[in-house]
Scaffold this motif. Structure first.
Motif, PDB file in Angstrom:
ATOM      1  N   SER A 254       6.060  12.550  83.388  1.00  0.00           N
ATOM      2  CA  SER A 254       4.670  12.971  83.238  1.00  0.00           C
ATOM      3  C   SER A 254       4.303  13.844  84.432  1.00  0.00           C
ATOM      4  N   ALA A 255       3.426  14.818  84.205  1.00  0.00           N
ATOM      5  CA  ALA A 255       3.017  15.728  85.271  1.00  0.00           C
ATOM      6  C   ALA A 255       1.824  15.203  86.055  1.00  0.00           C
ATOM      7  N   GLY A 256       1.215  14.101  85.592  1.00  0.00           N
ATOM      8  CA  GLY A 256       0.059  13.555  86.284  1.00  0.00           C
ATOM      9  C   GLY A 256      -0.279  12.180  85.757  1.00  0.00           C
ATOM     10  N   ALA A 257      -0.908  11.381  86.593  1.00  0.00           N
ATOM     11  CA  ALA A 257      -1.282  10.031  86.185  1.00  0.00           C
ATOM     12  C   ALA A 257      -2.349   9.490  87.129  1.00  0.00           C
ATOM     13  N   THR A 258      -3.078   8.485  86.642  1.00  0.00           N
ATOM     14  CA  THR A 258      -4.064   7.772  87.441  1.00  0.00           C
ATOM     15  C   THR A 258      -3.882   6.286  87.180  1.00  0.00           C
ATOM     16  N   ARG A 273      -2.659  27.085  90.918  1.00  0.00           N
ATOM     17  CA  ARG A 273      -4.012  26.598  91.193  1.00  0.00           C
ATOM     18  C   ARG A 273      -4.831  26.342  89.929  1.00  0.00           C
ATOM     19  N   LEU A 274      -4.661  27.152  88.883  1.00  0.00           N
ATOM     20  CA  LEU A 274      -5.442  26.950  87.671  1.00  0.00           C
ATOM     21  C   LEU A 274      -5.046  25.649  86.985  1.00  0.00           C
ATOM     22  N   ASP A 275      -3.760  25.422  86.849  1.00  0.00           N
ATOM     23  CA  ASP A 275      -3.295  24.187  86.223  1.00  0.00           C
ATOM     24  C   ASP A 275      -3.591  22.973  87.093  1.00  0.00           C
ATOM     25  N   LEU A 276      -3.520  23.142  88.410  1.00  0.00           N
ATOM     26  CA  LEU A 276      -3.811  22.032  89.301  1.00  0.00           C
ATOM     27  C   LEU A 276      -5.302  21.675  89.254  1.00  0.00           C
ATOM     28  N   ALA A 277      -6.160  22.685  89.163  1.00  0.00           N
ATOM     29  CA  ALA A 277      -7.603  22.426  89.031  1.00  0.00           C
ATOM     30  C   ALA A 277      -7.882  21.615  87.769  1.00  0.00           C
ATOM     31  N   ALA A 278      -7.259  22.013  86.652  1.00  0.00           N
ATOM     32  CA  ALA A 278      -7.447  21.283  85.396  1.00  0.00           C
ATOM     33  C   ALA A 278      -6.899  19.865  85.505  1.00  0.00           C
ATOM     34  N   ALA A 279      -5.760  19.698  86.175  1.00  0.00           N
ATOM     35  CA  ALA A 279      -5.179  18.366  86.333  1.00  0.00           C
ATOM     36  C   ALA A 279      -6.102  17.459  87.149  1.00  0.00           C
ATOM     37  N   LEU A 280      -6.741  18.006  88.170  1.00  0.00           N
ATOM     38  CA  LEU A 280      -7.676  17.216  88.964  1.00  0.00           C
ATOM     39  C   LEU A 280      -8.865  16.767  88.118  1.00  0.00           C
ATOM     40  N   VAL A 281      -9.391  17.669  87.303  1.00  0.00           N
ATOM     41  CA  VAL A 281     -10.489  17.306  86.400  1.00  0.00           C
ATOM     42  C   VAL A 281     -10.054  16.179  85.468  1.00  0.00           C
ATOM     43  N   HIS A 282      -8.892  16.325  84.895  1.00  0.00           N
ATOM     44  CA  HIS A 282      -8.351  15.360  83.925  1.00  0.00           C
ATOM     45  C   HIS A 282      -8.168  13.980  84.562  1.00  0.00           C
ATOM     46  N   ALA A 329     -12.330  15.426  76.886  1.00  0.00           N
ATOM     47  CA  ALA A 329     -13.691  15.967  76.821  1.00  0.00           C
ATOM     48  C   ALA A 329     -14.073  16.611  78.153  1.00  0.00           C
ATOM     49  N   ALA A 330     -13.676  15.966  79.256  1.00  0.00           N
ATOM     50  CA  ALA A 330     -13.924  16.565  80.577  1.00  0.00           C
ATOM     51  C   ALA A 330     -13.186  17.894  80.709  1.00  0.00           C
ATOM     52  N   LEU A 331     -11.951  17.935  80.222  1.00  0.00           N
ATOM     53  CA  LEU A 331     -11.191  19.184  80.253  1.00  0.00           C
ATOM     54  C   LEU A 331     -11.850  20.269  79.408  1.00  0.00           C
TER      55      LEU A 331
END
Length: 398
Positions: A254-258, A273-282, A329-331
């Motif tokens: 997985s590319a990200g998790a919480t 940076r664009l994908d990282l910004a979206a990942a932070l939002v997610h 929805a946040a994304l």
């Protein structure tokens, strides 16, 4: 003091009152300073409760009592410094795992009581105390939560003193946690509890090189600058709720998790940076919903994977359905703002995530598993999605 202090919830995060207005505000996924402060208060309450429960579960007298006394002394000298240690995300993962082992009749491994001593030592170091404490570690790395780690030539017992961090013993090396450039966010590639074990499809990276940390500086700074330009309110929310980034190994599926056990932390791969910004939002959206779930019960569904979702090939439990819809929805909201700011490809991504949320909202809204609070929350999420679709339709006609 820490031995007598109770969270304002009197030991139960669900006693923090959540108004209908706050519940619906959170349901919209829209950033809001008041609800962000509510979620932070929830984290503080839960962490104090976990630590209090740990102390009650540990047999006394013993080393843990001495370590608690050192932690109290540090709190008397510098309360904010101790707070940095107690609320470091990895401490939550350690506390939950240790309590599970203490309560198990046949634990799969002995509880790691030494980590609590390391917490006390880190707090004493931050508070500037003159102290000496003997700590055990199973490996060569002795983690000091929120500070970093001491790496030794061989495992065993180490005496940590007030000088150990600034002037380590001859057989030790101090490895400080890296703070991402221009932020208060730490990059934790050291703490053994930086991710719960095991944790789904992710594996944290080992200690990064100086080049790897510099790459994270550039990409994280770029992502936050983009968030500031496109969606300042969401950028501020991320700064409020995020305290730690755990880099993922390249072998992670997985590319990200919480993880709910490590609030304030996200696990991510470095990306443009664009994908990282979206990942932070997610991922921050996942963290918000996890914190809310500590306050109120949103549904009564079990863990059975009954539900098809458009963002994964496998069936998901109701909790996964709810979390996925909320984060997507946040994304969708983020990409809509990015489209208005002229970011290339943002309109298509907004439409993509909007369709995904729209596909599952009827299942959520009509679920018999929702509690009254869950109906309010999901209703706000559905209303917000309807407003976005309405605005998109109007814009398409213009």
């Amino acid at each position: 003091m820490l031995t007598t202090t109770r969270p304002r919830t009197t030991g139960d995060t669900r006693r923090i009152a959540v108004s209908t207005t706050e519940l619906r505000q959170l349901g919209t996924t829209t950033p809001d300073p008041d609800t962000a402060r509510l979620l932070l208060a929830t984290r503080v309450s839960k962490r104090l409760l976990l630590l209090r429960t740990f102390l009650d579960a540990v047999p006394r007298p013993g080393e843990s009592a001495d370590h608690w006394a050192l932690l109290e002394a540090a709190e008397r000298a510098a309360p904010e410094a101790v707070r940095e240690v107690l609320h470091h995300p990895a401490v939550g993962s350690w506390a939950e795992e240790t309590l599970r082992r203490l309560r198990a009749s046949r634990p799969d491994a002995p509880p790691d009581l030494g980590y609590f001593g390391a917490m006390a030592a880190a707090a004493a170091l931050r508070a500037g105390l003159d102290f000496s404490v003997r700590l055990r570690s199973g490996g060569r790395l002795l983690a000091l939560p929120s500070l970093g780690a001491l790496r030794r030539e061989r495992p065993g017992v180490l005496t940590v003193t007030a000088e150990s961090w600034r002037q380590p013993p001859a057989d030790c090396q101090a490895l400080p946690l890296h703070r991402l450039a221009g932020t208060t966010v730490t990059l934790d590639d050291l703490d053994p509890y930086r991710a719960p074990r095991p944790f789904g499809r992710v594996r944290p990276a080992r200690r990064l090189t100086a080049q790897g940390r510099a790459q994270w500086d550039r990409r994280f700074t770029g992502a936050m600058a983009l968030l500031d330009r496109v969606d300042p309110a969401r950028a501020e929310e991320i700064r409020t709720l995020l305290s730690c980034v755990v880099p993922l190994a390249r072998t992670s599926r997985s590319a990200g998790a919480t993880a709910p056990a490590t609030p304030g932390s996200v696990l991510l791969r470095p990306r443009a940076r664009l994908d990282l910004a979206a990942a932070l939002v997610h991922e921050v959206a996942h963290g918000k919903l996890a914190a809310l779930s500590d306050l109120v019960r949103l549904h009564t569904a079990g863990p059975e994977p009954h539900y098809r979702v458009p963002w994964r090939p496998d069936r998901r439990p109701f909790e996964g359905l709810l979390h996925g819809a909320y984060a997507h929805a946040a994304l969708a909201g983020w990409w809509r703002r990015a489209a208005h700011a002229g970011v290339d490809g943002a309109s298509a991504r907004h439409a993509h995530y909007g369709r995904q949320v729209t596909a599952v909202l009827p299942v959520l809204v009509g679920s018999r598993h929702l509690t009254p609070e869950g109906h309010e929350f999901v209703g706000a999420l559905a209303d917000h999605g309807a407003r976005i679709r309405s605005r998109n339709t109007e814009e398409g006609r213009q």
